[in-house]
Design a protein around this motif. Structure first.
Motif, PDB file in Angstrom:
ATOM      1  N   PHE A  70      65.287 -18.297  91.019  1.00  0.00           N
ATOM      2  CA  PHE A  70      64.956 -18.437  92.555  1.00  0.00           C
ATOM      3  C   PHE A  70      65.850 -19.256  93.022  1.00  0.00           C
ATOM      4  O   PHE A  70      65.960 -19.101  94.210  1.00  0.00           O
ATOM      5  N   GLY A 105      58.587 -10.362  92.773  1.00  0.00           N
ATOM      6  CA  GLY A 105      59.531 -10.174  91.630  1.00  0.00           C
ATOM      7  C   GLY A 105      59.445 -10.983  90.635  1.00  0.00           C
ATOM      8  O   GLY A 105      59.528 -10.487  89.595  1.00  0.00           O
ATOM      9  N   ALA A 106      59.394 -12.171  90.677  1.00  0.00           N
ATOM     10  CA  ALA A 106      59.123 -13.332  89.599  1.00  0.00           C
ATOM     11  C   ALA A 106      58.154 -12.807  88.512  1.00  0.00           C
ATOM     12  O   ALA A 106      58.268 -12.780  87.525  1.00  0.00           O
ATOM     13  N   PHE A 109      59.107 -10.070  86.652  1.00  0.00           N
ATOM     14  CA  PHE A 109      59.949 -10.389  85.598  1.00  0.00           C
ATOM     15  C   PHE A 109      59.224 -11.174  84.557  1.00  0.00           C
ATOM     16  O   PHE A 109      59.516 -10.996  83.329  1.00  0.00           O
TER      17      PHE A 109
END
Lengths: 402, 208
Positions: A70, A105-106, A109
């Protein structure tokens, strides 16, 4: 096939598609080679040889902590913003979009990390086909789901899974990596019974990630999209629904969570029991606030500016989708069309943005075709619908008679 | 051959070129771990690697309008990162007045995973031998092997990162694999291997 008939282990390792299969980076290659191995037992020896060589070339894989990912991206966007000339207003818009994407996205992930710790392949690069309805079992095996509506049931040990009328068994690997994942593309939905008896209705365009059995102190699932939960009460093990933006913690209750990553809003509606909403503020890093929701209350959090509203609602409006109905009370047309898009997996284009502001109340039966549903909408607001060449639908303003 | 991930990435790349930064943020998330791992093979300075990753993405945003289309986003990023890191290292070396040839090392330890989930004694013995054999290969070969079997790059992409033709990339990888194959399958099929190697080189000449 012939091309591969006299391939040696070395040739296989020089074949790009073969490497995509070992590393699971390309779903088509995975399908192709799984099939190939089944049909070509004579190549087994060379393929085994290739796999052993491959295993010797593997090196330890270092991970960057999510927070750091981030902050790095934050630096990238801030830095470039300073040097390029973008107006303040535009900047604000970009910043807003980023926060959303970031979390999206995180989350994926995070899922990949959880999902693949048991394997030593590089998981971050693996792409999972979310266009196809499927369950991915804890051993990585994917089971396609063909029907429009699917019922999935896990037995208490998590080893037996009944899909509609078929039974699948899976060996438990144990531990945190023992994750299952159900993917529902747009146009399909399913009902899942987890190993603790909790029922989850997974709406179209959604994904649920959960362990075969809940061995941790808390029962945790990950949700992208929308689901309705009927949680089995268990004081010792609170049930937590994690989403990209907030965590919802419950003791025993039924509620709806809507957390589509491309929506600007996160939404939860509580039918009965009690839930606590914990916001992941400031990109997961700091300050968590907990909000308690009472039955018949709905919370809407704006993912962009963090603005949140709690209000009393008719819960059936928000949970009717699980029974194949769509109910709403003075809802904007654009939001309704968005829900229809997901449910039918069709694109509906509003030609005049102002039309999206029409408010509608009522009930739509989603067992009908999308055309029939659009006809019903047409009766209540002055719009016309049509179909474009590519199969997309569009909505225009009705021509006023002169 | 269809490669879905490559296609997806080149679509995202196109989106980004049109001004949609979401495309780039997805590319970032898809590749940042691979970039980081690759970068750490050139230097032990992890912060330098992170800085370089940020720099290459900043450059992408700033030069967006001038970027060309690419089918191989991952390869392109790896190449950019490598160039950036080596440049930074050379700069530092000058600064520290350490005179070196400008050559870089690709440090890698292929040993670390050989103990994963394998209780087969023979396998362990072979793993040990393989490791010893890999000590002797060039850092260029190591780099090619790493790109191929840890990051899953195609031969075209490896060639791009290593500034080679894709035939040479193939040959580079083949030689290393060949070496290992002799250990994992001693005695057997030696002749066949020689023949296939001969054929491979034959093809190579043919293609030139």
């Amino acid at each position: 096939m012939d091309k591969y008939s006299d391939y040696s282990a070395i040739d296989f390792l020089n074949d790009d598609s073969f490497v995509s299969w070992i590393m699971k980076t390309d779903i088509n290659a995975v399908k192709y080679w799984d099939e190939f191995i089944k049909n070509n037992p004579s190549k087994q020896e060379e393929i085994d040889g290739a796999l052993e060589i491959f295993s010797h070339f593997r090196v330890k894989h270092e991970k960057i902590p999510v927070e750091e990912l981030f902050s790095m991206w934050h630096n990238i966007t801030n830095h470039s913003a300073r040097k390029t000339r973008i107006t303040a207003l535009k900047m604000l818009k970009y910043a807003a979009i980023f926060v959303v994407v970031f979390l999206t996205g995180a989350l994926s992930f995070y899922i990949f990390q959880e999902f693949n710790t048991r394997e030593f392949t590089i998981a971050e690069n693996a792409q999972i086909d979310s266009e196809e309805a499927q369950i991915i079992l804890s051993n990585g095996q994917s089971v396609p789901l063909y029907q429009k509506e699917t019922e999935i049931k896990y037995n208490p040990t998590g080893e037996k899974i009944v899909v509609n009328n078929d039974t699948i068994t899976q060996k438990r690997t144990g531990g945190d990596a023992d994750m299952n994942r159900v993917i529902m593309p747009f146009g399909k939905h399913s009902q899942i019974t987890l190993s603790d008896g909790t029922k989850v209705w997974l709406n179209a365009g959604s994904q649920l990630l959960f362990p075969s059995t809940f061995t941790r102190k808390t029962r945790e699932v990950l949700l992208i999209g929308e689901a309705f939960f009927e949680v089995i009460h268990n004081k010792e093990k609170p049930f937590i629904v994690r989403t990209e933006y907030v965590d919802v913690e419950v003791l025993g209750t039924s509620f709806d969570v809507s957390a589509y990553t491309d929506d600007k809003y996160f939404e939860t509606v509580l039918v009965e029991g009690k839930v606590g909403i914990e916001e992941k503020k400031e990109r997961f890093l700091s300050g968590r606030e907990k909000i308690i929701l009472q039955p018949n209350q709905r919370i809407v959090i704006n993912k962009v500016d963090g603005d949140r509203k709690v209000s009393e609602v008719d819960v059936s409006v928000y949970t009717s989708w699980k029974n194949g109905m769509l109910k709403f009370e003075s809802q904007n047309l654009d939001i309704i069309l968005r829900k229809l898009e997901r449910y039918y997996n069709k694109k509906i284009i509003i030609k005049d943005a102002l039309l999206g502001g029409y408010k509608i109340s009522g009930k739509l039966d989603l067992k009908n075709s999308i055309e029939e549903v659009l006809d019903v909408i047409q009766l209540t607001v002055p719009v016309d619908w049509g179909k474009q060449k590519e199969g997309d639908y569009f909505i225009i303003k009705t021509e006023m008679p002169m | 051959m269809q490669n879905r991930s490559v296609d997806n990435e080149s679509l995202l790349w196109e989106e980004f070129k049109k001004g949609n930064q979401i495309g780039l943020s997805k590319i970032y998330l898809n590749n940042v771990t691979a970039l980081y791992n690759f970068g750490c093979k050139f230097t032990i300075d992890k912060n330098l690697v992170k800085d370089c990753i940020q720099d290459i993405f900043i450059t992408l945003i700033q030069t967006r309008s001038k970027l060309s289309d690419t089918r191989h986003v991952k390869g392109y990023l790896l190449k950019s990162l490598k160039r950036k890191i080596i440049r930074e290292l050379v700069k530092k070396q000058k600064f520290d007045e350490i005179v070196e040839s400008g050559d870089y090392l690709f440090e890698i330890n292929f040993e670390s995973l050989s103990d994963i989930g394998n209780e087969d004694d023979n396998y362990m013995r072979r793993a040990f031998e393989v490791h010893a054999a890999l000590e002797s290969i060039t850092s260029r070969q190591k780099e090619a092997l790493y790109l191929r079997f840890n990051l899953g790059l195609s031969h075209i992409e490896i060639a791009d990162v290593l500034h080679l033709s894709s035939q040479s990339s193939r040959a580079l990888v083949s030689r290393a694999i060949q070496k290992i194959r002799e250990i994992t399958q001693p005695g057997k099929k030696q002749i066949q291997n020689i023949i296939s190697l001969f054929l491979a080189t034959g093809n190579m000449f043919f293609n030139i």
